[in-house]
Scaffold this active site. Structure first.
Site, PDB file in Angstrom:
ATOM      1  N   GLY A  85      41.458 -20.514  -4.890  1.00 32.96           N
ATOM      2  CA  GLY A  85      40.836 -19.795  -3.789  1.00 32.96           C
ATOM      3  C   GLY A  85      41.065 -20.459  -2.444  1.00 32.96           C
ATOM      4  O   GLY A  85      41.628 -21.547  -2.337  1.00 32.96           O
ATOM      5  N   GLY A  87      40.296 -22.617   0.069  1.00 34.12           N
ATOM      6  CA  GLY A  87      39.436 -23.770   0.277  1.00 34.12           C
ATOM      7  C   GLY A  87      39.375 -24.243   1.712  1.00 34.12           C
ATOM      8  O   GLY A  87      38.544 -25.087   2.057  1.00 34.12           O
ATOM      9  N   ARG A  88      40.244 -23.686   2.567  1.00 38.29           N
ATOM     10  CA  ARG A  88      40.228 -24.067   3.981  1.00 38.29           C
ATOM     11  C   ARG A  88      40.757 -22.934   4.854  1.00 38.29           C
ATOM     12  O   ARG A  88      41.401 -23.159   5.865  1.00 38.29           O
ATOM     13  CB  ARG A  88      41.057 -25.336   4.204  1.00 38.29           C
ATOM     14  CG  ARG A  88      42.495 -25.249   3.697  1.00 38.29           C
ATOM     15  CD  ARG A  88      43.283 -26.464   4.094  1.00 38.29           C
ATOM     16  NE  ARG A  88      44.665 -26.358   3.670  1.00 38.29           N
ATOM     17  CZ  ARG A  88      45.666 -27.004   4.232  1.00 38.29           C
ATOM     18  NH1 ARG A  88      45.438 -27.787   5.278  1.00 38.29           N
ATOM     19  NH2 ARG A  88      46.897 -26.887   3.790  1.00 38.29           N
ATOM     20  N   ASP A 120      37.838 -31.131   2.579  1.00 42.72           N
ATOM     21  CA  ASP A 120      37.139 -31.023   3.865  1.00 42.72           C
ATOM     22  C   ASP A 120      37.345 -29.678   4.552  1.00 42.72           C
ATOM     23  O   ASP A 120      36.713 -29.388   5.571  1.00 42.72           O
ATOM     24  CB  ASP A 120      37.549 -32.163   4.802  1.00 42.72           C
ATOM     25  CG  ASP A 120      39.043 -32.175   5.127  1.00 42.72           C
ATOM     26  OD1 ASP A 120      39.739 -31.195   4.792  1.00 42.72           O
ATOM     27  OD2 ASP A 120      39.511 -33.170   5.710  1.00 42.72           O
ATOM     28  N   GLY A 121      38.221 -28.831   4.020  1.00 44.76           N
ATOM     29  CA  GLY A 121      38.441 -27.522   4.609  1.00 44.76           C
ATOM     30  C   GLY A 121      39.222 -27.539   5.909  1.00 44.76           C
ATOM     31  O   GLY A 121      39.309 -26.521   6.602  1.00 44.76           O
ATOM     32  N   ASP A 252      49.947 -19.361  -7.073  1.00 44.43           N
ATOM     33  CA  ASP A 252      48.999 -19.097  -5.990  1.00 44.43           C
ATOM     34  C   ASP A 252      49.694 -19.064  -4.633  1.00 44.43           C
ATOM     35  O   ASP A 252      49.073 -18.656  -3.635  1.00 44.43           O
ATOM     36  CB  ASP A 252      47.869 -20.130  -5.982  1.00 44.43           C
ATOM     37  CG  ASP A 252      48.370 -21.559  -5.905  1.00 44.43           C
ATOM     38  OD1 ASP A 252      49.039 -21.991  -6.864  1.00 44.43           O
ATOM     39  OD2 ASP A 252      48.111 -22.248  -4.903  1.00 44.43           O
ATOM     40  N   ASN A 253      50.954 -19.462  -4.582  1.00 45.81           N
ATOM     41  CA  ASN A 253      51.746 -19.378  -3.357  1.00 45.81           C
ATOM     42  C   ASN A 253      52.808 -18.284  -3.440  1.00 45.81           C
ATOM     43  O   ASN A 253      53.730 -18.247  -2.626  1.00 45.81           O
ATOM     44  CB  ASN A 253      52.437 -20.712  -3.065  1.00 45.81           C
ATOM     45  CG  ASN A 253      51.447 -21.812  -2.741  1.00 45.81           C
ATOM     46  OD1 ASN A 253      50.389 -21.552  -2.178  1.00 45.81           O
ATOM     47  ND2 ASN A 253      51.779 -23.039  -3.103  1.00 45.81           N
ATOM     48  N   ASP A 262      52.879 -20.266   2.772  1.00 39.75           N
ATOM     49  CA  ASP A 262      52.550 -21.672   2.541  1.00 39.75           C
ATOM     50  C   ASP A 262      53.778 -22.556   2.773  1.00 39.75           C
ATOM     51  O   ASP A 262      54.634 -22.711   1.913  1.00 39.75           O
ATOM     52  CB  ASP A 262      51.980 -21.921   1.139  1.00 39.75           C
ATOM     53  CG  ASP A 262      51.306 -23.293   1.049  1.00 39.75           C
ATOM     54  OD1 ASP A 262      51.722 -24.203   1.787  1.00 39.75           O
ATOM     55  OD2 ASP A 262      50.369 -23.445   0.261  1.00 39.75           O
TER      56      ASP A 262
END
EC number: 2.7.7.-
Length: 488
Positions: A85, A87-88, A120-121, A252-253, A262
């Site tokens: 998902g 995450g940032r 840390d996003g 996922d990419n 990405d």
């Protein structure tokens, strides 16, 4: 921006509704005027750099935006992770471009979400600028790609190996639906959401399938699979044409839209070798330059597996219907790849002779450690340059004479061959050492004096501009010690 939010109208299983984090001192560093015009942003809005910094750092939300973090899974270096998902990243919503096509507007590096997995996003400035440069270069090279609208410095540090300046990059993409999005619901056995996702994807990306009354629901899923396969073949052939190495072809990419997405550990190949790898995390060469087609097929097999319950309720029947499409991938890819190589050599049609000639050149390039881009660019120019013809005749020996003879035997004039080659062989690419020099300037000084010239050249890669030569030089070490790193 006039936002619509079709994806956020799906149920909550598809995303987390969450706003970007505030940043302390946003400063607009890079703004894509051409893309902004294409997205029909007003000139008055685009002139206010302070306001742009607020919007594209996430400090302010445009009217109509509905920020969400998308859920997806993925195979990472062959191993399945059931929950990844955004995450940032925060998807603000969708806008219509000048041609009426719908595009996602996403902030990346905009803070933690449910999917951050203790990260840390955030995004460091270097990777944000890399994505801006590389996506603009790929777009100009004619490679399907997401693009960047803005890079905003946050005024806050991001801690990786050391403290680095932080940034938020605004990505524009046809959508952010991935192979891993389908895997996410398939792994959970959530067939209702899987069907919703498939219907949404067909409606958004493949309206010809959605509007075909002769197809039943199961046939539409097979047509979806075939359409995505076709897009992946076209994408990877385009990568190989220009020497691009994605570096992290995880599912996922892998975008369903067939766009490059990405740009973390990506790089460009200099000296030709199919085993070229630059990504520091690809220790076994899974995503090497010459492996990208096989990985594309592998990723499509994972998509097929996720779609099986929608193809037929009986697993064996579903496999029997999907498997031929996956097997056909390699044959279709081979045809497209051979056609691409023929075009790079000035021939409009691929045949056994053009393929043998192309393979002979690649073998010679590998043995002599020749630069991929430079070799094809010089071949193109040699068709109108007697001095270069003599040089290449000496460097490539009998191969060069065989090529010119084959063109003549097929009644392909030098002018005609050069015209086709000039469209397929760039004179300049985003050389790794030039990209790194600019990233270093941004990290150390907050900007670079060279980036405007660099982007000007990269946006006209098939033409020789006054500044082009400045960025055509090869790295002193042949990129032998070059490594790229994941931005996280």
């Amino acid at each position: 921006m006039k936002f619509s939010n079709t994806y956020s109208q799906l149920d909550g299983a598809f995303y987390q509704r969450i706003s970007p984090e505030q940043v302390s001192r946003p400063q607009l560093l890079l703004w894509n005027d051409e893309l902004a015009g294409w997205l029909q942003l007003t000139e008055e809005f685009c002139r206010d750099r302070a306001l742009l910094a607020q919007y594209f750092s996430g400090n302010r939300l445009p009217d109509g935006a509905d920020p969400i973090a998308l859920a997806y899974a993925g195979h990472q270096f062959g191993s399945f992770n059931p929950q990844l998902g955004d995450g940032r990243a925060h998807l603000l919503g969708e806008v219509l471009s000048g041609n009426g096509q719908r595009y996602d507007i996403q902030l990346k590096g905009s803070g933690q979400t449910l999917f951050s997995r203790q990260g840390d996003g955030k995004c460091a400035l270097g990777p944000a600028v890399r994505e801006y440069i590389m996506s603009e270069a790929m777009f100009a090279l004619g490679v399907p790609t997401s693009r960047c609208l803005a890079v905003v410095a946050t005024g806050e540090p991001v801690f990786r190996e050391t403290a680095k300046p932080g940034a938020v990059v605004t990505r524009v993409a046809a959508s952010h639906i991935r192979v891993g999005t389908f895997e996410y619901f398939a792994a959970r056995g959530d067939l209702g959401s899987l069907k919703t996702l498939a219907d949404f994807t067909i409606s958004r990306h493949f309206p010809d399938i959605a509007g075909n009354p002769e197809l039943d629901n199961e046939e539409k899923i097979l047509h979806l699979l075939q359409a995505v396969i076709n897009k992946q073949i076209s994408l990877i052939v385009s990568w190989l044409r220009v020497g691009f190495i994605h570096g992290v072809m995880n599912t996922d990419n892998t975008a369903i839209s067939g766009e490059t997405i990405d740009f973390g550990p990506c790089a460009m190949m200099g000296i030709y070798h199919p085993g070229t790898v630059f990504s520091s995390i690809d220790t076994r060469g899974r995503y090497a330059f010459g492996n990208q087609a096989a990985i594309g097929q592998w990723n499509m097999a994972r998509l097929a597996e996720a779609l099986l319950p929608l193809i037929d309720a009986v697993p064996e029947k579903a496999v029997a219907r999907a498997e031929p499409l996956i097997r056909q991938f390699s044959r279709d890819f081979d045809l497209a790849y051979r056609q691409m190589l023929a075009n790079k050599l000035g021939m409009a049609t691929a045949d056994e002779q053009s393929t043998a000639l192309a393979n002979g050149l690649l073998t010679q390039m590998q043995e002599q450690e020749l630069d991929y881009t430079q070799t094809f660019a010089r071949l193109t120019l040699s068709l109108k340059d007697a001095g270069l013809t003599q040089q290449l005749g000496q460097e490539l020996g009998p191969w060069y004479d065989s090529w010119r003879t084959l063109l003549a035997d097929n009644a392909i004039t030098p002018a005609r061959a050069k015209s086709l080659m000039a469209q397929n062989n760039p004179q300049v690419i985003p050389r790794n050492h030039h990209v790194e020099a600019i990233l270093q300037d941004y990290e150390q000084n907050g900007g670079s004096d060279s980036i405007n010239d660099f982007l000007t050249v990269l946006r006209s890669p098939y033409r020789l501009l006054p500044q082009t030569e400045k960025f055509q030089d090869l790295p002193a070490d042949g990129d032998r010690h070059y490594r790229t790193f994941c931005g996280t």
